[in-house]
Structure formats: C-alpha cells, structure tokens
Design an enzyme around this catalytic site. Sequence first.
Site, PDB file in Angstrom:
ATOM      1  N   HIS A 194     -12.765   1.115  29.343  1.00 25.92           N
ATOM      2  CA  HIS A 194     -14.029   0.085  29.589  1.00 25.92           C
ATOM      3  C   HIS A 194     -13.424  -1.148  30.249  1.00 25.92           C
ATOM      4  O   HIS A 194     -14.044  -1.747  31.072  1.00 25.92           O
ATOM      5  CB  HIS A 194     -14.732  -0.233  28.029  1.00 25.92           C
ATOM      6  CG  HIS A 194     -13.831  -0.802  27.209  1.00 25.92           C
ATOM      7  ND1 HIS A 194     -13.427  -0.403  26.247  1.00 25.92           N
ATOM      8  CD2 HIS A 194     -13.204  -2.261  27.304  1.00 25.92           C
ATOM      9  CE1 HIS A 194     -12.641  -1.414  25.582  1.00 25.92           C
ATOM     10  NE2 HIS A 194     -12.517  -2.461  26.123  1.00 25.92           N
ATOM     11  N   GLU A 436     -21.669  15.633  31.493  1.00 23.73           N
ATOM     12  CA  GLU A 436     -20.342  15.066  31.591  1.00 23.73           C
ATOM     13  C   GLU A 436     -19.309  15.795  30.413  1.00 23.73           C
ATOM     14  O   GLU A 436     -18.495  15.441  29.957  1.00 23.73           O
ATOM     15  CB  GLU A 436     -20.380  13.596  31.118  1.00 23.73           C
ATOM     16  CG  GLU A 436     -21.388  13.157  29.983  1.00 23.73           C
ATOM     17  CD  GLU A 436     -21.366  11.586  29.974  1.00 23.73           C
ATOM     18  OE1 GLU A 436     -20.601  10.738  30.498  1.00 23.73           O
ATOM     19  OE2 GLU A 436     -22.613  11.051  29.315  1.00 23.73           O
ATOM     20  N   ASP A 460     -15.845  11.243  31.812  1.00 24.93           N
ATOM     21  CA  ASP A 460     -16.131  12.034  30.628  1.00 24.93           C
ATOM     22  C   ASP A 460     -15.558  13.590  30.853  1.00 24.93           C
ATOM     23  O   ASP A 460     -14.982  14.205  30.181  1.00 24.93           O
ATOM     24  CB  ASP A 460     -17.108  11.885  29.654  1.00 24.93           C
ATOM     25  CG  ASP A 460     -17.153  10.465  28.815  1.00 24.93           C
ATOM     26  OD1 ASP A 460     -16.084  10.458  28.363  1.00 24.93           O
ATOM     27  OD2 ASP A 460     -18.065   9.924  28.803  1.00 24.93           O
ATOM     28  N   CYS A 507     -22.095   9.392  38.854  1.00 24.71           N
ATOM     29  CA  CYS A 507     -21.815   8.134  38.685  1.00 24.71           C
ATOM     30  C   CYS A 507     -20.581   7.920  38.118  1.00 24.71           C
ATOM     31  O   CYS A 507     -20.091   6.621  37.519  1.00 24.71           O
ATOM     32  CB  CYS A 507     -23.083   7.636  37.688  1.00 24.71           C
ATOM     33  SG  CYS A 507     -23.016   8.562  35.994  1.00 24.71           S
TER      34      CYS A 507
HETATM   35  C1  PEP Z   1     -18.954   9.066  32.885  1.00 22.30           C
HETATM   36  O1  PEP Z   1     -18.469   9.623  32.050  1.00 22.30           O
HETATM   37  O2  PEP Z   1     -18.290   9.295  33.990  1.00 22.30           O
HETATM   38  C2  PEP Z   1     -19.908   7.871  32.943  1.00 22.30           C
HETATM   39  C3  PEP Z   1     -20.244   7.373  34.017  1.00 22.30           C
HETATM   40  O3  PEP Z   1     -20.001   7.198  31.900  1.00 22.30           O
HETATM   41  P1  PEP Z   1     -19.071   6.359  30.919  1.00 22.30           P
HETATM   42  O4  PEP Z   1     -17.796   6.145  31.802  1.00 22.30           O
HETATM   43  O5  PEP Z   1     -19.883   5.147  30.546  1.00 22.30           O
HETATM   44  O6  PEP Z   1     -18.775   7.188  29.880  1.00 22.30           O
HETATM   45 MG    MG Z   2     -19.571   9.028  30.013  1.00 24.71          MG
END
Ligand code: PEP
Ligand code: MG
Length: 586
Positions: A194, A436, A460, A507
């Site tokens: 994060h 994911e 993920d 994403c």
């Molecule tokens: C991912 O897992 O690629 C994603 C976009 O979600 P996050 O990074 O919020 O887990």
């Molecule tokens: Mg994710």
Amino acid sequence: MEEIILKGVAAAPGIIFGYAFILDKQDFVIAPRTIMENEVPSEIARFLEAVIHAKDEIVDLKNKIDAQKRANETQIFDAHLMILEDRSLINDVEKRIRAEKLSAEYIFMEVIRDYLSKFANIDDEYLRERASDINDIGRRVLKNLVDEDRLHALDNVEEKLIIIGHDLSPSDTASMYNKNIIGFATDIGGKTSHTAIMAKSLGVPAVVGLKDATLRIRNQDYLIVDGERGMVVVNPKEETLSQYKSQQTKIQETRDRIQEIKDLPCETTDGKKIGLYANLELPEEMPAIISSGADGIGLYRTEFFYMNRMDLPSEDEQFEVYKNVVEQMKGGMVTIRTLDIGGDKFLSTLQIPIDMSPSLGWRGIQFCLRQPDIFKTQLRAILRASAFGNLRLMYPMISGVQELRQANALLEEAKLNLKEEGVAFDENMPVGVMIEIPAAALMADMLARETDFFSIGTNDLIQYTFAIDRVNEQTAQLYEPANPAILRLIRVTIEAAHKEGIKVSLCGEMSGELALAFILLGLEVDDLSMSSVSILQIKNMIRNVTYKKAKEVAHEAVSLATSEEVETITLNRLKTMAPDLFNAQH
Ligand code: PEP
Ligand code: MG
C-alpha cells in the site's frame, strides 16, 4: 561525508533531491528546533525532569506488577531503569544540547537513534534485545517532553523534506497530501504494497524495501531518491549529483513533451483503441486524475475510505463522496470496487485480530459476505451514486461463481430496499469481478457468463500464483509480472471474457510499466487502469506501436520459459519499434 548507496524497490517514478526527515518506528515526528544560548540550562532541566518522570512511571508500574506476584515481568522494568540511570546516555544528551543548541526532544531522539543503530549491528541476541528496551524508554521520555499529538503530526513538516520510515501507515501517507513532502523511502514493502501504491497516488518519487534505511540515514542527511531504479543515495558526491540532475531534467523534458498527447486518442498506429483509466485511492487525487487525460476511473479502492478513523463510514457519507467522484468525471466511467480489507490494507477500526488478515487470511469479498451490514451499507451508497453518472461496481477477490452469486444476492436485496424506499439508482449499473485469484482465472469462462466485465488484479494474482507475499521486500525478486505463468492466466481470462462478449480491464501495477503494458496490449486487453502518473507515458507507448506487433510479441512471450526471456524480447522489440520511448530511462 561518505556517499552511501542503498538499494530497494522502485515504488513511484521520478528523481528528487532533498534533506531526510526520519519518521521512526513509533511514528515520532520531531522537527529540529533551534534554541538560544540562554535557553540551554532550562532545556537541560526539562530533559532531566522528563527522565525523572519516566523513572517514576516505571517504578509505579513495577510496584503494581510486584503486587500481582508476576516477578519475571518486573525484570524488564529493572532493565529500563538501568538505562535511564546510565550516566553516559544522560551526558550525551546534555553535551549535545549545549553544543548543537537544538531542543531536548530532538537531541534525545537523535541520541536514542544512535544507540539503536549501534545495537542493530551487534551480533549478540541478548544485546540486540536490549535495543527494544531502549526503544521503549525513548518513547516514554519523549512522551514526557512533547505532547502526544505533536509526536504524530506530519503537519510539523515545514520545509520540503524526504520522509524516511520503517513503514508508512495509511494515515501517514494520507496526511502527506499537499504537504511539504517531496519523496519518501521505507525499510519494508514491495512494488505493490500500500505504501508503494500511495506513493504513486501522491505523485512523489519513492523507494520501498530498503531494509535498513532508517538506521543508515540520519536526520538532515542530503539524499537523492531515485524512484526509477529503486535507489537512495545518501550524501551524494558532486559527480553523482550532476549525473542525477541531468537525468532529472531529461525526465521532466519527456513529461512536458508528452503533455501534447493528453487529449489525443489512445490508439495504436494501426488503429486499435485502448481505454486508459486511472486508479483512485483518495478523493484528493481527483485533480491529478482529471488533468492526466484518463478516460475515467478503472479502480476506485474504497478501503482507504475506511482507514484512519475510529468508526465506519455511514451510507450517506459514502454516497456523498462517491457521487462527487462520479460527477467530477463528467460522464467518464467510474469503477467502484467494494471494500477489499485484508493483506496490508488492514482496517484497525474494524478490530479484526491481526492474524485474521494476512494475505492468505480473511479478506476481500469473503469478509464482506460475512459482514453483510457493512457490505450492504456500501452497496446502497454505490447504488445511490449510480444515479448521478456513469458508474460500475466490482467485487474484489472473487474465487468462484458461488461467491459471485452470494454477493449479487446481497446487491439485489439492496436494490429492492431502495426501490421500496423510492430512492433512485441506475437499474443497469454494470457489475464486474476482479480476477486476482488463480482459481478465478481458471473459472473465467463460468464467471464471464454471470458478470458484465472483468478487471484483472495482477498485484494479487502474482502473489497467489507464486505463493509469495507481495509486500515482503525479501521476496521482491520473485515477484515476476512478466513470468509466462502470469501471462497465460491473463490470456485465458481475456479469451474467456471475449467469448462471452464482455470486456476486460487490467488494474494491477503492471499496467503502468511500458514493456509490460505492451504485452498486455498484445494479449488483447480492452482497458488498462493505473496510477495517474503513468497514464501519459503508457498512452505515448500505445500511440507509437502497432497492435499487430504487440500481438506477435505477446504470442511469443506466452510460449517462453522464463520472465527474463520475456523481458528481453519485449524490450528489444519495443526499443526497435519506438526508440524514443526510452530516452529518459537508463
Ligand atoms: C490487484 O490486486 O492487482 C489490485 C489492483 O488490487 P489491490 O492492489 O488493491 O489489491
Ligand atoms: Mg487485489
């Protein structure tokens, strides 16, 4: 002073120069405060008083525990008292207050930090453990010197500084918006932790996973943060500095130059159009997203909404924020993801035991399905906001059809309730799932029949495919987006979706990387969603390549054996086809 180069993981692009400001493990934020010569005695007296006060507190605690006959636990307090009675510590602080004319709390923090770094290098477990006693003592005395609120406020930062921390909590990063923070670097974290995601959303260069930056960098050290290659240079030599300055200028020139394409279509030279969307963490990012030329928002990570607070956001509060975001996009599509608690996006407010929330713990849609009240509050807020613009909803961490049906059943209930109450919402709001978890990719054909779109979350997907923690700097080397295993999972997902006539967005962080985005284009992804800082660079790449070539490269990539091979051929092809793309890079 000697130049030191620290290597970590590139978290957010750009190069920045500036002075270090250490936010230590306990989040102490004590800015240097100069004192006058005649204030020295009272500053020393203030420090000695804080030490006496700390000793009294420890003796009180020890007596309480003695009374409960927990003798072995009192040893720790004896150790703490010994440290406070250590004359050399007290003398060091007094001497430095006199010599440096800086406040008692600042000097004391510096002295404690020196002790800690000496202890960290000692190869003796017992002595290393004493480091944690020193830490505790440091905290106790500092609390007596400064009022607690001031210890935590990044608002104290008045000059432009680079923040160095062990890790940065979501509340640290959230409070960095519009502050004088020009970059940051942390001991822990990986490319998709994060902190890295927030660094990009803040738009400042950042490096994570440096392992011991907090021990090797001192307050006010002059630094270069190289967010391109994942390095921090401490006390750079003239020569290093000038090399970096010219690279920084090149990067800026490229950024300025590609501004021209902001309003041009995101289309390959042979006419293939790709949707380019932004990832949103906090509504503060909206101005940057709007000016990035994004078509809309491909991933609104709502968990940041639930962080940094002691209560849960109400339906009305959420509705207002979602509505505002949707309205600001003026018809551009906004994809709101329902709450994805878990992994390193941990919500302290929900009081979930820490061991319930590791990457393989209770997270994402599983959490929401078992907390229907929290989930339905959010679903109602999203539905209400859908009446005000172009909004889609998606569920995170779906592992199969069953979960999708359960989530949809709750969504239907929320819709029914709103209808009964006469509240407006978009009856045709598209509902999608994130792919994911490898199981979801393998079941993509089934999932595609029951959903309106897919969004592949490679952050993920990579972690769960390779069984490595995405936030762990020790496994950063094994985190391979270009590995053919990942490309194959992406390919089956896209093929399954297209067979059912639904679109696929991607994403994860790999969307924002030149060579990787080129392969994704070739794998026939419909949309890419990324941090707004990367959008123009990716658009520039797409406008300089052919779809035909991208497909050829992707086709070859999935048949290779290793990610190294994939990277080599992709970079070679891309460099041959569009050499200008790499001008500002190494
Ligand atoms: C991912 O897992 O690629 C994603 C976009 O979600 P996050 O990074 O919020 O887990
Ligand atoms: Mg994710």
